[in-house]
Scaffold this motif. Structure first.
Motif, PDB file in Angstrom:
ATOM      1  N   CYS A  77     -44.174  21.972   3.809  1.00  0.00           N
ATOM      2  CA  CYS A  77     -45.029  20.875   3.356  1.00  0.00           C
ATOM      3  C   CYS A  77     -46.322  21.414   2.767  1.00  0.00           C
ATOM      4  O   CYS A  77     -46.719  22.559   3.027  1.00  0.00           O
ATOM      5  N   ASN A  78     -47.005  20.554   2.007  1.00  0.00           N
ATOM      6  CA  ASN A  78     -48.336  20.902   1.520  1.00  0.00           C
ATOM      7  C   ASN A  78     -49.354  20.596   2.631  1.00  0.00           C
ATOM      8  O   ASN A  78     -48.997  20.078   3.690  1.00  0.00           O
ATOM      9  N   ASP A  80     -51.268  18.272   3.108  1.00  0.00           N
ATOM     10  CA  ASP A  80     -51.325  16.854   3.463  1.00  0.00           C
ATOM     11  C   ASP A  80     -50.084  16.386   4.210  1.00  0.00           C
ATOM     12  O   ASP A  80     -49.907  15.175   4.424  1.00  0.00           O
ATOM     13  N   GLY A  81     -49.203  17.318   4.595  1.00  0.00           N
ATOM     14  CA  GLY A  81     -48.009  16.956   5.342  1.00  0.00           C
ATOM     15  C   GLY A  81     -46.928  16.320   4.497  1.00  0.00           C
ATOM     16  O   GLY A  81     -46.042  15.656   5.037  1.00  0.00           O
ATOM     17  N   SER A 284     -43.089  12.367   3.344  1.00  0.00           N
ATOM     18  CA  SER A 284     -43.267  13.244   4.495  1.00  0.00           C
ATOM     19  C   SER A 284     -41.890  13.511   5.107  1.00  0.00           C
ATOM     20  O   SER A 284     -40.929  12.774   4.841  1.00  0.00           O
ATOM     21  N   GLY A 302     -49.948  21.923   6.971  1.00  0.00           N
ATOM     22  CA  GLY A 302     -49.666  20.497   7.050  1.00  0.00           C
ATOM     23  C   GLY A 302     -49.571  19.954   8.458  1.00  0.00           C
ATOM     24  O   GLY A 302     -49.340  18.752   8.644  1.00  0.00           O
TER      25      GLY A 302
END
Length: 431
Positions: A77-78, A80-81, A284, A302
């Motif tokens: 993930c990035n 930001d999740g 997500s 994340g």
């Protein structure tokens, strides 16, 4: 750019069929099937003392029991999740791992390896279509009720006990091969066991020949790409998400690092779900059916964002069984509807973009997204994997899939002029 991708249909050296897709689909339930996966996936190898730390600090999965001969469906993930992608992680040796699959997740991990101060070397073996040389490894996947009998016959004896998503070694045609036990092409808990075996590409023809010969008495069927992809949809595989990297400051350095002609630059998005904001296509792990692969027993990119989301309502993965009469109507319209024709349903795989995102409605209310869609003789219907709001993910509920793209269709080269239509579907919570 992603909705109107100038790239044509996905290419790979993988025959759609070897005999006919109906028999090839059915074999995984009745006898056994073998797929040649040597061409369509990218292999990225990581070597060095920091490999496990790199993977642990990048992946959402737990690494408490990770090591040699262990495998994971790795989610990255990035900050930001939001999901960048997934890949299959093979634990090869103590300081060596392979990432196999679509390249989105592996690209992100390579970026972390090269910019994060890790003592880890990265080498790439691109999928055949993007490879200037020959592939390093062959990969064959065998599955079905008779798969284990075939493997033990070709091995010359019983296989060592092996747990789900772990690897073992066996001998085929005098060659040592490694095999990953899984059920990607069979329903988990059924008799359709599966194993993905691999080794040096020069040994591939001999290994394949031995498997085909050993499989004759068990009804082994060699299958192509149509049976492979439609079978994976049966088990609930939604393919890959839209990588959450096209916007935001947290991934700006990654965008600047990426070559323009890699996976992310060639990606296409298709379907009736439409937004002018690319971030509306991000998901997500919780909303993409992978919440069980998020573990907070380690620090990873994340984590804080995912911890904040953990107890919120999430969309639920479902199977959408399409109405037969509506499907017949769409087929009729796509062939005989003239200027008002519906978007064609290419049988048995209705996929026309790398990321498929069709709107799912109850009345005029958007309740979720439908992803990859197909027809299989095992289901006996057209169906798709979808993600619905929790309140609407009810067994047997009727929803509507909006089929086709807006304004006569986007300008993707493989999208014909058409008009949108609707297809009724029933919700199933298991395959």
């Amino acid at each position: 750019m992603l909705r109107d991708s100038p790239h044509g249909p996905y290419k790979m050296k993988y025959p759609p069929v070897h005999s006919n897709w109906q028999d090839e689909q059915e074999a995984v339930r009745k006898t056994a099937v073998i797929f040649d996966q040597s061409h369509h996936m990218t292999d990225v190898t990581l070597r060095g003392p920091d490999v496990t730390r790199l993977l642990s600090e990048t992946g959402t999965n737990s690494f408490a029991t990770y090591g040699r001969d262990k495998a994971k469906h790795l989610v990255v993930c990035n900050p930001d999740g939001l999901m960048i992608g997934t890949t299959v992680l093979f634990g090869m040796e103590k300081e060596e791992a392979r990432l196999v699959g679509p390249a989105g997740a592996a690209n992100w991990i390579q970026f972390q390896a090269e910019t994060g101060g890790y003592d880890a070397e990265v080498t790439r073996d691109e999928r055949t279509e993007d490879n200037d040389g020959s592939r390093e490894l062959y990969r064959f996947e065998i599955g079905g009720p008779a798969a284990w009998d075939i493997l033990e016959k070709v091995n010359g004896g019983p296989l060592p006990p092996v747990k789900f998503f772990t690897m073992t070694e066996l001998t085929i045609a005098g060659h040592r091969v490694r095999g990953l036990f899984h059920t990607v092409i069979g329903t988990p808990g059924s008799d359709s066991k599966g194993m993905e075996i691999f080794g040096p590409s020069a040994e591939g023809p001999a290994v394949l020949d031995a498997l085909l010969r050993a499989g004759d008495e068990f009804g082994l069927v060699r299958a192509g790409g149509l049976a492979y992809y439609t079978g994976s949809i049966e088990t609930g595989y939604p393919a890959q998400p839209t990588p959450a990297i096209y916007s935001g400051e947290s991934t700006k350095a990654y965008r600047e690092w990426l070559p323009g002609d890699w996976y992310e630059g060639k990606l296409s998005i298709g379907g009736s779900y439409r937004s002018e904001d690319v971030e509306d296509y991000y998901v997500s792990p919780y909303d993409f059916g992978y919440g069980h692969l998020v573990r907070f027993d380690h620090d990873f990119i994340g984590r804080a964002a995912l911890e904040a989301q953990a107890d919120r309502p999430h969309r639920r993965k479902v199977w959408l069984i399409w109405d037969d009469d509506d499907v017949i109507r769409v087929h009729r319209s796509s062939l005989f509807g003239g200027a008002q024709r519906a978007k064609s349903l290419e049988t048995p795989l209705g996929r026309y973009a790398r990321v498929q995102a069709d709107a799912v409605l109850v009345g005029d209310r958007l309740v979720g997204i439908s992803t990859m869609c197909a027809y299989t003789v095992n289901f006996g219907h057209w169906f798709s994997v979808g993600f619905l709001d929790e309140a609407d993910a009810v067994e047997g509920a009727e929803v509507t899939v909006l089929w086709g793209e807006e304004d006569g269709g986007t300008s993707k080269r493989n999208v014909e002029s058409h008009v949108q239509t609707t297809i009724r579907a029933r919700v199933r919570l298991s395959p």
